[in-house]
Design a protein around this motif. Sequence first.
Motif, PDB file in Angstrom:
ATOM      1  N   LYS A 155       0.808  -1.216   0.000  1.00 47.78           N
ATOM      2  CA  LYS A 155       0.000   0.000   0.000  1.00 47.78           C
ATOM      3  C   LYS A 155       0.848   1.277   0.000  1.00 47.78           C
ATOM      4  O   LYS A 155       0.580   2.211  -0.746  1.00 47.78           O
ATOM      5  CB  LYS A 155      -0.932   0.011   1.206  1.00 47.78           C
ATOM      6  CG  LYS A 155      -1.884   1.190   1.239  1.00 47.78           C
ATOM      7  CD  LYS A 155      -2.742   1.152   2.487  1.00 47.78           C
ATOM      8  CE  LYS A 155      -4.098   0.655   2.095  1.00 47.78           C
ATOM      9  NZ  LYS A 155      -5.043   0.629   3.195  1.00 47.78           N
ATOM     10  N   ARG A 156       1.876   1.329   0.815  1.00 52.41           N
ATOM     11  CA  ARG A 156       2.704   2.540   0.899  1.00 52.41           C
ATOM     12  C   ARG A 156       3.409   2.819  -0.424  1.00 52.41           C
ATOM     13  O   ARG A 156       3.519   3.960  -0.859  1.00 52.41           O
ATOM     14  CB  ARG A 156       3.722   2.427   2.025  1.00 52.41           C
ATOM     15  CG  ARG A 156       3.055   2.397   3.392  1.00 52.41           C
ATOM     16  CD  ARG A 156       4.043   2.274   4.485  1.00 52.41           C
ATOM     17  NE  ARG A 156       4.662   3.583   4.660  1.00 52.41           N
ATOM     18  CZ  ARG A 156       5.651   3.819   5.480  1.00 52.41           C
ATOM     19  NH1 ARG A 156       6.150   2.858   6.204  1.00 52.41           N
ATOM     20  NH2 ARG A 156       6.161   5.014   5.579  1.00 52.41           N
TER      21      ARG A 156
ATOM     22  N   LYS B 298       0.758   3.974  -2.940  1.00 51.17           N
ATOM     23  CA  LYS B 298       0.347   5.344  -2.611  1.00 51.17           C
ATOM     24  C   LYS B 298       1.424   6.346  -3.046  1.00 51.17           C
ATOM     25  O   LYS B 298       1.117   7.404  -3.606  1.00 51.17           O
ATOM     26  CB  LYS B 298       0.090   5.457  -1.110  1.00 51.17           C
ATOM     27  CG  LYS B 298      -0.450   6.786  -0.672  1.00 51.17           C
ATOM     28  CD  LYS B 298      -0.753   6.768   0.814  1.00 51.17           C
ATOM     29  CE  LYS B 298      -1.243   8.132   1.268  1.00 51.17           C
ATOM     30  NZ  LYS B 298      -1.522   8.153   2.710  1.00 51.17           N
TER      31      LYS B 298
ATOM     32  N   ARG C 108       1.305   6.712  -6.841  1.00 52.26           N
ATOM     33  CA  ARG C 108       0.164   7.528  -7.263  1.00 52.26           C
ATOM     34  C   ARG C 108       0.431   9.021  -7.013  1.00 52.26           C
ATOM     35  O   ARG C 108       0.203   9.859  -7.870  1.00 52.26           O
ATOM     36  CB  ARG C 108      -1.106   7.079  -6.538  1.00 52.26           C
ATOM     37  CG  ARG C 108      -2.360   7.787  -6.995  1.00 52.26           C
ATOM     38  CD  ARG C 108      -3.648   7.227  -6.391  1.00 52.26           C
ATOM     39  NE  ARG C 108      -3.594   6.886  -4.975  1.00 52.26           N
ATOM     40  CZ  ARG C 108      -3.517   5.636  -4.497  1.00 52.26           C
ATOM     41  NH1 ARG C 108      -3.466   4.616  -5.308  1.00 52.26           N
ATOM     42  NH2 ARG C 108      -3.472   5.430  -3.196  1.00 52.26           N
ATOM     43  N   ALA C 109       0.971   9.341  -5.845  1.00 51.24           N
ATOM     44  CA  ALA C 109       1.271  10.740  -5.526  1.00 51.24           C
ATOM     45  C   ALA C 109       2.349  11.292  -6.453  1.00 51.24           C
ATOM     46  O   ALA C 109       2.261  12.439  -6.913  1.00 51.24           O
ATOM     47  CB  ALA C 109       1.715  10.863  -4.064  1.00 51.24           C
TER      48      ALA C 109
ATOM     49  N   ARG D  60       8.922   9.226  -1.719  1.00 56.73           N
ATOM     50  CA  ARG D  60       8.305  10.217  -0.817  1.00 56.73           C
ATOM     51  C   ARG D  60       9.208  11.435  -0.641  1.00 56.73           C
ATOM     52  O   ARG D  60       8.732  12.567  -0.583  1.00 56.73           O
ATOM     53  CB  ARG D  60       7.987   9.571   0.529  1.00 56.73           C
ATOM     54  CG  ARG D  60       6.768   8.667   0.476  1.00 56.73           C
ATOM     55  CD  ARG D  60       6.288   8.252   1.854  1.00 56.73           C
ATOM     56  NE  ARG D  60       7.269   7.520   2.621  1.00 56.73           N
ATOM     57  CZ  ARG D  60       7.499   6.211   2.530  1.00 56.73           C
ATOM     58  NH1 ARG D  60       6.803   5.489   1.681  1.00 56.73           N
ATOM     59  NH2 ARG D  60       8.409   5.631   3.270  1.00 56.73           N
TER      60      ARG D  60
END
Length: 172
Positions: free
Chosen positions: A62-63, A66, A69-70, A164
Amino acid sequence: MTAVTAMTTTASSAGAAAELRAALREAGLHVGATGADDHVQLSTLKASDARQLARLIRTGTKRTLKAARALREICEAYGIGLPELRVRQGRITLGACRIDDALRLARLLGASSPGPDAPDADAVRDLLAETFSAATGGGALDVSVREEVSGVLELGAVDARAARRLIGALRF
């Protein structure tokens, strides 16, 4: 193959199968797993167990999903095309990037303008690799020139943590 190599491969396969069986059992899935010849074979899964296994895998990734996607969204907002951005083997593969998009990304990450002339692919490759590292606190990005396609760079893969940090560096 030597006898030592064969024993090591079989032992590592059996160990991997045992580890997988234990993880599946901890998740409430009773699926057999055996290892031989550097492979692990799962026994037939009931449909409900297969769905549960798929949910567990998605939860575990999931991380990374995510972050991908970001990253896709922020690059689109800046007009940077990364049409091959995908999650593969737990990492975010950025893929093909036109030279002008790679240069825009490098500038957003703090690179100075290379001058009035359009920079060549090698110069943009070096600039992006350098600015990526600086902007992400030392993260590395493999950047290469796609020889078979003019005007395109190939951007490597990053883990979710580096993605990130890249997203943080690109925030408006």
